[in-house]
Design an enzyme around this catalytic site. Sequence first.
Site, PDB file in Angstrom:
ATOM      1  N   SER A 106      72.008  41.408 -26.007  1.00  0.00           N
ATOM      2  CA  SER A 106      70.685  42.000 -26.208  1.00  0.00           C
ATOM      3  C   SER A 106      70.813  43.149 -27.196  1.00  0.00           C
ATOM      4  CB  SER A 106      70.118  42.501 -24.880  1.00  0.00           C
ATOM      5  OG  SER A 106      68.873  43.139 -25.076  1.00  0.00           O
TER       6      SER A 106
ATOM      7  N   HIS B  15      64.093  43.736 -31.967  1.00  0.00           N
ATOM      8  CA  HIS B  15      64.699  43.289 -30.706  1.00  0.00           C
ATOM      9  C   HIS B  15      65.216  41.870 -30.913  1.00  0.00           C
ATOM     10  CE1 HIS B  15      63.912  40.654 -27.124  1.00  0.00           C
ATOM     11  NE2 HIS B  15      64.786  41.487 -26.608  1.00  0.00           N
TER      12      HIS B  15
END
EC number: 1.3.3.3
Length: 304
Positions: free
Chosen positions: A117, A131
């Site tokens: 992530s 992101h």
Amino acid sequence: MEQPHIPAGLPEDVENKKEAARAWFETLRDKICAALEGLEDELSGPHSSYAPGRFEQTPWLRQEGAGGGGVMSIMHGRVFEKVGVHTSTVHGEFSPEFRRQIPGAEEDPRFWASGISVIAHPQNPHVPTVHMNTRMVVTTRQWFGGGADLTPMLNRRRSQEDPDAIAFHKAMRFVCERHAAVADYEKFKNWCEEYFFLPHRNEPRGIGGIFYDWLKSPEENGGWDADFAFTQDVGRAFVMVYQHIVRKNFNTNWTEADREEQLIRRGRYVEFNLLYDRGTIFGLKTGGNVNSILSSLPPVVKWP
């Protein structure tokens, strides 16, 4: 997006596939950290008098190591006010609440999951927040998920015609079309727009990207190998296009009004991550590392 049926059963060499996925996510982490540190070194505009940032890595264990763990990588720098690049490989049993929601968990609550992530909050309001995450999950079934999305901080940059948006969408389209047997760009693009939306604000979080989940392709389309290759290329495309976007913007001067707008837009980011983000909820409810999970939140935020 409605959850599709994922056929039961695992490949005979599932342990080898788990190891290949874990190794890739950790390799990608190192590539991303090196790329972002390189951008810290390149800055010549605002804040260039400050020292370039470097990542600090913190290993962590789940359930004292009995449930796996990961590495949290955080950097506070002159280009990135805060950026986290995290990998984890965890295993255990889903709670009764989660068993009903996760494919294959009702038959057997045991799970294994590995992934990466990334969330970057730049200093310069002209540089968009980004992101990206990709993951592999195994229950009595197995699948991949992930995606990447871009969030410009300034309203005048929150347009699909903005050069940053065009470049980002082009990169995501390219990677999907390269793996057209398993990746549907229009579906994944629409899924991203549907997922990264704040109902209480009636507005999207950013300008979109791609989002996919429950990806388990049939053997005639390439099966696990094709899904894994696509997931790898999502990570590679992300590194390439975000470096390009940062370089185009990070030496641009900004005003106090730009900074104010950035901080308010970051507030929307916080609202989404704490109210709606499945990854945040999943991590907190499965004994994940709290600091790693909440590191997606920006360091400074304002609500007007």
